[in-house]
Design an enzyme around this catalytic site. Structure first.
Site, mmCIF file in Angstrom:
data_model
loop_
_atom_site.group_PDB
_atom_site.id
_atom_site.type_symbol
_atom_site.label_atom_id
_atom_site.label_comp_id
_atom_site.label_asym_id
_atom_site.label_seq_id
_atom_site.Cartn_x
_atom_site.Cartn_y
_atom_site.Cartn_z
ATOM 1 N N LYS A 211 -46.130 -6.781 82.948
ATOM 2 C CA LYS A 211 -46.310 -6.061 84.213
ATOM 3 C C LYS A 211 -45.524 -6.768 85.307
ATOM 4 C CE LYS A 211 -50.264 -3.770 86.401
ATOM 5 N NZ LYS A 211 -51.731 -3.840 86.529
HETATM 6 O O1 G3P Z 1 -54.550 -0.622 88.420
HETATM 7 C C1 G3P Z 1 -54.448 -1.141 89.704
HETATM 8 C C2 G3P Z 1 -55.799 -1.433 90.226
HETATM 9 O O2 G3P Z 1 -56.351 -2.562 89.620
HETATM 10 C C3 G3P Z 1 -55.884 -1.500 91.679
HETATM 11 O O3 G3P Z 1 -57.035 -0.862 92.005
HETATM 12 O O4 G3P Z 1 -58.938 -0.285 93.393
HETATM 13 O O5 G3P Z 1 -57.766 -2.498 93.698
HETATM 14 O O6 G3P Z 1 -56.687 -0.393 94.422
HETATM 15 P P1 G3P Z 1 -57.636 -1.021 93.468
#
Ligand code: G3P
Length: 217
Positions: free
Chosen positions: A83
């Site tokens: 990633k």
């Molecule tokens: O896949 C990306 C994710 O982990 C981010 O999610 O909820 O932190 O924006 P969030």
């Protein structure tokens, strides 16, 4: 649509995998921090549980650093997907790694042009962050639709991995638009099964069944 789970919690991954729901896993530095585990150790455990791609994120921000971290992460297991952040250096590393046969996931995508660049760099997956766009009072799902259209216009094979998913409706809308993958937090993935009419209907069936006095088997 493929389902990835967005977590580094091994117990959650094991449970969902046993339900046959998992096509892969995504992690990031924040999720590793939340798990409170050593990145190498926890990623190795996850790769042994799930057959599909397991995204492990580099933390270097320069090309050489990304490439040397990618070599370390790729050594964990055959199903590691590297990633990389959507930066110039990240795209350069993406091109080099995919040319070398590695799976790559270009993350932190917030625009269709960024997604176009990732596809041109040969990314296996592009990760547009729906929830974080919604947080800015802009519809994150529109980005998924734009990327779908652009990739289909030119036959790019990079898979759209809808990320930063915060609700069951995000999953449904991403599926309707044609995202290839959704990476979903464990609680949201489990919530997909729930419907009050299912519970109500089951209760009614079981109550009527009890009145029959019958048993199956
Ligand atoms: O896949 C990306 C994710 O982990 C981010 O999610 O909820 O932190 O924006 P969030």
């Amino acid at each position: 649509m493929k389902f990835f789970v967005d977590t580094a919690d091994v117990d959650e991954i094991r449970e969902l995998n046993e339900m046959g729901l998992l096509d892969g896993v995504t992690t990031n530095p924040s999720l590793i921090m939340k798990a409170g585990r050593d990145i190498m150790e926890v990623t190795k455990e996850i790769c042994a549980i799930v057959d599909g791609p397991v995204s492990a994120e580099v933390t270097a921000t320069d090309y050489d650093g990304m490439m040397s971290q990618a070599a370390v992460l790729a050594g964990i297991a055959n199903n590691i997907c590297i990633k990389l952040p959507l930066t110039m250096d990240g795209l350069k590393a993406c091109k080099a790694l995919t040319s070398d046969g590695h799976k790559t996931n270009v993350t932190l995508c917030f625009s269709a042009n960024q997604a176009l660049l990732a596809a041109k760099a040969g990314a296996t997956f592009i990760s547009p962050f729906i929830g974080r766009i919604d947080d800015m009072a802009v519809d994150g799902m529109e980005l998924i639709a734009e990327i779908r259209k652009i990739y289909d216009n030119y036959g790019f094979t990079t898979e759209i991995l809808a990320a930063s998913i915060r609700s069951v409706n995000h999953v449904k809308d991403a599926a309707l638009i044609g995202a290839d993958v959704a990476t979903v937090p464990p609680a949201t993935l489990k919530a997909l099964v729930k419907h009050p009419l299912t519970d109500k209907g089951l209760d009614a069936f079981l109550a009527d069944w009890a009145k029959t006095g019958q048993e199956i088997g």
